[in-house]
Design a protein around this motif. Structure first.
Motif, short mmCIF file in Angstrom:
data_model
loop_
_atom_site.label_atom_id
_atom_site.label_comp_id
_atom_site.label_asym_id
_atom_site.label_seq_id
_atom_site.Cartn_x
_atom_site.Cartn_y
_atom_site.Cartn_z
N PHE A 1 0.84 -1.20 0.00
CA PHE A 1 0.00 0.00 0.00
C PHE A 1 0.87 1.25 0.00
O PHE A 1 0.62 2.21 -0.75
N ILE A 2 1.91 1.25 0.82
CA ILE A 2 2.82 2.40 0.88
C ILE A 2 3.47 2.64 -0.47
O ILE A 2 3.54 3.78 -0.96
N GLY B 1 3.53 6.66 20.13
CA GLY B 1 4.45 5.70 20.75
C GLY B 1 5.86 6.25 20.67
O GLY B 1 6.13 7.36 21.11
N THR B 2 6.77 5.49 20.06
CA THR B 2 8.13 5.98 19.87
C THR B 2 8.70 5.50 18.54
O THR B 2 8.42 4.39 18.09
N ASP B 3 9.51 6.37 17.94
CA ASP B 3 10.10 6.04 16.64
C ASP B 3 11.11 4.90 16.74
O ASP B 3 11.48 4.29 15.74
N TYR B 4 11.54 4.56 17.97
CA TYR B 4 12.55 3.51 18.15
C TYR B 4 12.09 2.19 17.53
O TYR B 4 12.78 1.60 16.70
N TYR B 5 10.92 1.71 17.94
CA TYR B 5 10.47 0.43 17.40
C TYR B 5 9.85 0.57 16.01
O TYR B 5 9.87 -0.38 15.21
N ILE B 6 9.33 1.75 15.69
CA ILE B 6 8.74 1.95 14.36
C ILE B 6 9.79 1.78 13.28
O ILE B 6 9.59 1.06 12.30
N HIS B 7 10.94 2.43 13.44
CA HIS B 7 12.01 2.34 12.44
C HIS B 7 12.51 0.90 12.30
O HIS B 7 12.77 0.43 11.19
N HIS B 8 12.65 0.20 13.42
CA HIS B 8 13.12 -1.20 13.36
C HIS B 8 12.13 -2.06 12.57
O HIS B 8 12.55 -2.90 11.76
N HIS C 1 10.60 -4.85 7.31
CA HIS C 1 9.69 -5.14 6.19
C HIS C 1 10.11 -4.45 4.89
O HIS C 1 9.35 -4.45 3.91
N GLY C 2 11.30 -3.86 4.88
CA GLY C 2 11.83 -3.26 3.66
C GLY C 2 11.08 -2.02 3.20
O GLY C 2 11.07 -1.71 2.00
N VAL C 3 10.46 -1.31 4.13
CA VAL C 3 9.71 -0.09 3.78
C VAL C 3 10.67 1.10 3.72
O VAL C 3 11.45 1.32 4.65
N GLU C 4 10.60 1.85 2.63
CA GLU C 4 11.50 2.99 2.45
C GLU C 4 10.72 4.26 2.13
O GLU C 4 9.57 4.20 1.70
#
Length: 216
Positions: free
Chosen positions: A79-80, A96-103, A108-111
């Motif tokens: 979708f992205i 929440g926090t960007d810490y776990y979001i970025h990981h 999942h290879g999202v860029e």
């Protein structure tokens, strides 16, 4: 002015489970009591999350493995890419926090996705939040004021679409041009008299945007 942007909440919207639930279940038994205090509004959202995330007491590789295990809506990565190919920009907006979001995005290879969230970092076996009260997006309750972020994006984009699932998302929903509501956000927006589209998956959002001619 850019054409359009899609902004999505993370926990419970892109993911099927909030990260704080995983931490409480695996590492923080007392978090259940804290959760009840938070839900009864005895403590602020950001104080609840700070307490939970700083009670993990694990090496970072274990925490990262826990993050990678979080189940997401399987349609989200494609979708992205479709949003980006259709001249749209995709953003994540999380209290929440960007810490776990970025990981998890990297897993999942999202860029090409900008994340608006509370800054987080690993130190001494835990995840800590760096909240800046002087930041233009600062919120005393959530750490980040989601409505302010959407309002700012609307100055850059002709249309801003939003997706969310819970109470913090009822505020940016007021500013978005169209909100896709998952879970309890549906009832919250209904009670506020705000318009929204009922959805249970990103496939349903994709179908809606394709019918409107927004997605290729």
């Amino acid at each position: 002015m850019k054409k359009w942007a899609f902004v999505s909440d993370f926990d419970g919207t892109i993911t099927k489970k909030d990260f704080y639930h995983i931490v409480i279940e695996k590492y923080f038994e007392d978090g259940k009591k804290l959760y009840k205090q938070w839900k009864s509004e005895e403590i602020k959202d950001i104080d609840f999350l700070a307490a939970v995330f700083s009670s993990i007491d694990q090496e970072e590789d274990i925490i990262i493995d826990d993050i990678k295990s979080i189940e997401i809506d399987e349609e989200v990565p494609s979708f992205i890419r479709k949003v980006q190919k259709s001249n749209g920009d995709f953003f994540i907006l999380s209290a929440g926090t960007d810490y776990y979001i970025h990981h998890l995005l990297n897993h999942h290879g999202v860029e090409g996705v900008k994340v608006f969230s509370n800054e987080g970092y690993y130190k001494d076996k835990n995840v800590h939040l760096n909240i800046d009260s002087g930041h233009p997006h600062y919120s005393e309750r959530y750490g980040i004021d989601k409505e302010k972020v959407i309002t700012e994006l609307k100055k850059e984009y002709e249309k801003v679409y939003f997706a969310g699932d819970s109470e913090p998302d009822s505020h940016p929903a007021k500013a978005a041009d169209l909100t896709f509501a998952f879970s309890q956000l549906q009832e919250l927006l209904k009670n506020k008299g705000l318009s929204y589209v009922n959805v249970n998956s990103f496939k349903e959002i994709e179908d809606h945007l394709q019918k409107k001619g927004i997605l290729d």
